[in-house]
Enzyme design. Structure first.
Site, PDB file in Angstrom:
ATOM      1  N   SER A  92      43.384  29.414  36.547  1.00 56.84           N
ATOM      2  CA  SER A  92      42.221  30.236  36.905  1.00 56.84           C
ATOM      3  C   SER A  92      42.548  31.472  37.728  1.00 56.84           C
ATOM      4  O   SER A  92      41.633  32.199  38.120  1.00 56.84           O
ATOM      5  CB  SER A  92      41.208  29.380  37.677  1.00 56.84           C
ATOM      6  OG  SER A  92      41.802  28.840  38.847  1.00 56.84           O
ATOM      7  N   SER A 133      33.197  31.888  32.863  1.00 57.63           N
ATOM      8  CA  SER A 133      33.503  32.796  33.966  1.00 57.63           C
ATOM      9  C   SER A 133      32.916  34.180  33.753  1.00 57.63           C
ATOM     10  O   SER A 133      32.810  34.658  32.617  1.00 57.63           O
ATOM     11  CB  SER A 133      35.021  32.913  34.118  1.00 57.63           C
ATOM     12  OG  SER A 133      35.383  33.970  34.976  1.00 57.63           O
ATOM     13  N   GLU A 135      34.474  36.726  34.321  1.00 60.97           N
ATOM     14  CA  GLU A 135      35.570  37.544  33.801  1.00 60.97           C
ATOM     15  C   GLU A 135      35.463  37.740  32.290  1.00 60.97           C
ATOM     16  O   GLU A 135      36.104  38.620  31.728  1.00 60.97           O
ATOM     17  CB  GLU A 135      36.910  36.918  34.153  1.00 60.97           C
ATOM     18  CG  GLU A 135      37.268  36.999  35.629  1.00 60.97           C
ATOM     19  CD  GLU A 135      37.641  38.401  36.090  1.00 60.97           C
ATOM     20  OE1 GLU A 135      38.147  39.185  35.262  1.00 60.97           O
ATOM     21  OE2 GLU A 135      37.434  38.707  37.278  1.00 60.97           O
ATOM     22  N   TYR A 157      43.144  35.757  31.017  1.00 66.10           N
ATOM     23  CA  TYR A 157      42.256  34.714  31.525  1.00 66.10           C
ATOM     24  C   TYR A 157      40.858  34.872  30.934  1.00 66.10           C
ATOM     25  O   TYR A 157      40.249  33.903  30.460  1.00 66.10           O
ATOM     26  CB  TYR A 157      42.183  34.773  33.048  1.00 66.10           C
ATOM     27  CG  TYR A 157      41.114  33.872  33.639  1.00 66.10           C
ATOM     28  CD1 TYR A 157      41.314  32.506  33.740  1.00 66.10           C
ATOM     29  CD2 TYR A 157      39.892  34.400  34.076  1.00 66.10           C
ATOM     30  CE1 TYR A 157      40.339  31.681  34.269  1.00 66.10           C
ATOM     31  CE2 TYR A 157      38.914  33.579  34.605  1.00 66.10           C
ATOM     32  CZ  TYR A 157      39.133  32.221  34.709  1.00 66.10           C
ATOM     33  OH  TYR A 157      38.161  31.402  35.214  1.00 66.10           O
ATOM     34  N   VAL A 199      41.933  36.675  46.390  1.00 63.95           N
ATOM     35  CA  VAL A 199      41.857  37.769  47.350  1.00 63.95           C
ATOM     36  C   VAL A 199      40.969  37.461  48.555  1.00 63.95           C
ATOM     37  O   VAL A 199      41.292  37.852  49.683  1.00 63.95           O
ATOM     38  CB  VAL A 199      41.407  39.078  46.658  1.00 63.95           C
ATOM     39  CG1 VAL A 199      39.961  38.987  46.176  1.00 63.95           C
ATOM     40  CG2 VAL A 199      41.589  40.271  47.589  1.00 63.95           C
ATOM     41  N   GLY A 221      44.941  45.429  46.969  1.00 61.72           N
ATOM     42  CA  GLY A 221      44.962  46.358  45.851  1.00 61.72           C
ATOM     43  C   GLY A 221      43.807  47.343  45.879  1.00 61.72           C
ATOM     44  O   GLY A 221      43.597  48.049  46.861  1.00 61.72           O
TER      45      GLY A 221
END
Length: 334
Positions: A92, A133, A135, A157, A199, A221
């Site tokens: 993940s 997700s 994403e 992913y 993060v 980032g």
């Protein structure tokens, strides 16, 4: 505690979501079983850290297997005969999927396929939850994102989760199978149990280290990437509610608010009594994805209408929960 004879099987029970879900289902009176890699059973101190309190108390039964091994999945399903299966296990970590797309695809697509196939053969009446997700929306084609928003993934992913979503739909819609399969399209959800590679936890944990004098900077980032962040403890309830519906369906689970990584970092350091400008270094090359997803924000109105669910924990409260937990770990007082 509610009275029930239901049995639930959770893949990925050692993760953030799995641990919260196990606690939630136990409170509902479920018998809870977890599928884990055998190495996790043998190395309880580390790999089972999030659920050790449940395992040692005899509240959760663990079974050794891997998603890449079809016979081992079949053996567990035949032994447990679960009423509900929550498929949370996956590779993940989005950034890692760029480094090793092959294992990401093998685990997230192949493992999901093996599990769905085994369920359809051994416990076809069981209800199946798939951890989809946000994403999957990737380079978003509309804002905010709903259950009808087209998928446009930007990472291996994301691609793997889109494929898993369609696999669930195949087993759900096939006239000879008709599996009760639901997809929870969960937007980012965090907690003190979040892995260090993510993060949000990297930010709160490093802030605690800096507060203690154990670190002097935080490398991050893209500061302007925006996410819809909720609390994992709220989101597992949505998973369960989906499985209690009369018909299988898909639901976006989100707060409906978006915040940048910069905001998350600034709020974290403020709560820790630190000045983020002194410690945070932005645009670190190693922390920038090859293909960035810039704006994710979900519309969970369908979940509110049909499930009666909505996010309870606000952004600032989420950050506070995580910061205080990491500060406590190092014995730091704000």
């Amino acid at each position: 505690m509610a009275n029930t004879n239901k049995k639930a099987l959770i893949t990925g029970i050692t993760g953030q979501d799995g641990s919260y879900l196990a606690e939630f289902l136990l409170a509902k009176g479920y018998q809870v079983h977890g599928m884990v890699r055998r190495v996790a059973i043998e190395d309880q101190a580390d790999r089972l850290s999030r659920i050790n309190h449940l395992v040692k108390g005899g509240k959760v039964k663990l079974h050794g297997a891997t998603l890449e091994n079809y016979p081992s999945i079949c053996q567990i399903l035949a032994k447990v005969r679960p009423d509900e299966i929550y498929h949370l296990a996956a590779q993940s970590f989005v950034s890692y999927s760029f480094e090793d797309e092959h294992s990401t695809m093998q685990t997230n697509i192949g493992g999901t396929h093996f599990l769905l196939s085994a369920v359809s053969q051994i416990v076809p009446k069981a209800k199946f939850y798939f951890a989809a997700s946000s994403e999957m929306f990737g380079n978003v084609l509309e804002v905010p994102q709903t259950e009808k928003t087209p998928f446009n993934p930007r990472s291996p992913y994301g691609v793997s989760k889109v494929t898993g979503y369609h696999l669930v739909h195949y087993y759900r819609d096939h006239p000879d199978i008709k599996l009760f399969g639901v997809c929870g399209i969960l937007f980012n959800h965090e907690s003190p149990r979040r892995g260090m590679e993510f993060v949000t936890r990297k930010i709160t944990h490093t802030a605690a280290l800096i507060k203690q004098g154990l670190a002097d900077k935080l490398l991050l980032g893209n500061p302007e990437a925006k996410r819809d962040w909720g609390y994992a403890g709220d989101y597992v309830r949505a998973m369960w509610l989906m499985m209690q519906q009369p018909k299988p369906d898909d639901f976006v689970i989100a707060t409906g608010e978006t915040h940048s990584i910069r905001e998350f970092a600034e709020e974290t350091f403020k709560m820790a009594g630190l000045d983020s400008k002194k410690y945070v270094v932005w645009n670190n090359p190693e922390d920038i994805r090859p293909s960035e997803v810039h704006l994710l924000i979900g519309d969970a109105s369908k979940a509110k209408k049909l499930l009666g669910w909505e996010a309870k924990t606000k952004f600032n409260d989420l950050v506070k929960i995580m910061v205080e937990a990491d500060l406590k770990e190092y014995g730091v007082k704000k």
